[in-house]
Design an enzyme around this catalytic site. Structure first.
Site, PDB file in Angstrom:
ATOM      1  N   GLU A 268      -3.947   3.560  -6.569  1.00  0.00           N
ATOM      2  CA  GLU A 268      -3.314   4.724  -5.944  1.00  0.00           C
ATOM      3  C   GLU A 268      -1.818   4.840  -6.274  1.00  0.00           C
ATOM      4  O   GLU A 268      -1.295   5.938  -6.433  1.00  0.00           O
ATOM      5  CB  GLU A 268      -3.531   4.626  -4.437  1.00  0.00           C
ATOM      6  CG  GLU A 268      -3.306   5.874  -3.677  1.00  0.00           C
ATOM      7  CD  GLU A 268      -3.684   5.698  -2.201  1.00  0.00           C
ATOM      8  OE1 GLU A 268      -3.456   4.615  -1.633  1.00  0.00           O
ATOM      9  OE2 GLU A 268      -4.205   6.658  -1.635  1.00  0.00           O
TER      10      GLU A 268
ATOM     11  N   PRO B 270       0.814  -1.220   0.000  1.00  0.00           N
ATOM     12  CA  PRO B 270       0.000   0.000   0.000  1.00  0.00           C
ATOM     13  C   PRO B 270       0.851   1.275   0.000  1.00  0.00           C
ATOM     14  O   PRO B 270       2.026   1.264   0.367  1.00  0.00           O
ATOM     15  CB  PRO B 270      -0.803  -0.114   1.297  1.00  0.00           C
ATOM     16  CG  PRO B 270       0.058  -0.950   2.189  1.00  0.00           C
ATOM     17  CD  PRO B 270       0.775  -1.913   1.285  1.00  0.00           C
ATOM     18  N   CYS B 271       0.219   2.369  -0.413  1.00  0.00           N
ATOM     19  CA  CYS B 271       0.828   3.701  -0.324  1.00  0.00           C
ATOM     20  C   CYS B 271       0.774   4.139   1.134  1.00  0.00           C
ATOM     21  O   CYS B 271      -0.186   3.812   1.815  1.00  0.00           O
ATOM     22  CB  CYS B 271       0.057   4.702  -1.183  1.00  0.00           C
ATOM     23  SG  CYS B 271       0.204   4.388  -2.947  1.00  0.00           S
ATOM     24  N   PRO B 272       1.737   4.832   1.636  1.00  0.00           N
ATOM     25  CA  PRO B 272       2.947   5.326   0.980  1.00  0.00           C
ATOM     26  C   PRO B 272       4.141   4.388   1.115  1.00  0.00           C
ATOM     27  O   PRO B 272       5.252   4.753   0.755  1.00  0.00           O
ATOM     28  CB  PRO B 272       3.206   6.637   1.704  1.00  0.00           C
ATOM     29  CG  PRO B 272       2.791   6.367   3.110  1.00  0.00           C
ATOM     30  CD  PRO B 272       1.572   5.444   2.967  1.00  0.00           C
ATOM     31  N   ALA B 273       3.926   3.181   1.621  1.00  0.00           N
ATOM     32  CA  ALA B 273       5.042   2.253   1.819  1.00  0.00           C
ATOM     33  C   ALA B 273       5.735   1.899   0.508  1.00  0.00           C
ATOM     34  O   ALA B 273       6.966   1.754   0.476  1.00  0.00           O
ATOM     35  CB  ALA B 273       4.568   0.983   2.520  1.00  0.00           C
TER      36      ALA B 273
END
Length: 69
Positions: A35, A6-9
């Protein structure tokens, strides 16, 4: 391969890898649709790198080629 991350990872991981590379080298990043297609390119540009190419892979995932600045 950051598909499913997932964002922001995903952006953070890509930026960490870019810091270990020499200027001009290209990092191939695989991401899931969504995203990441907006956030990751923007994050690498803000960090001084260049999105060299972006293409959809079979199955709906994406390949981003990022040139280290």
């Amino acid at each position: 391969d950051l598909r499913g991350v997932p964002c922001p990872a995903n952006a953070a991981r890509a930026l960490l890898k870019l810091e270990l590379m020499d200027a001009g080298e290209v990092l191939r990043v695989l991401v899931s649709a969504g995203e990441a297609l907006t956030n990751l390119p923007e994050s690498v540009k803000q960090a001084g790198h260049e999105l060299a190419a972006q293409s959809e892979l079979p199955g709906g995932d994406w390949e981003l080629l990022v040139k280290r600045g």
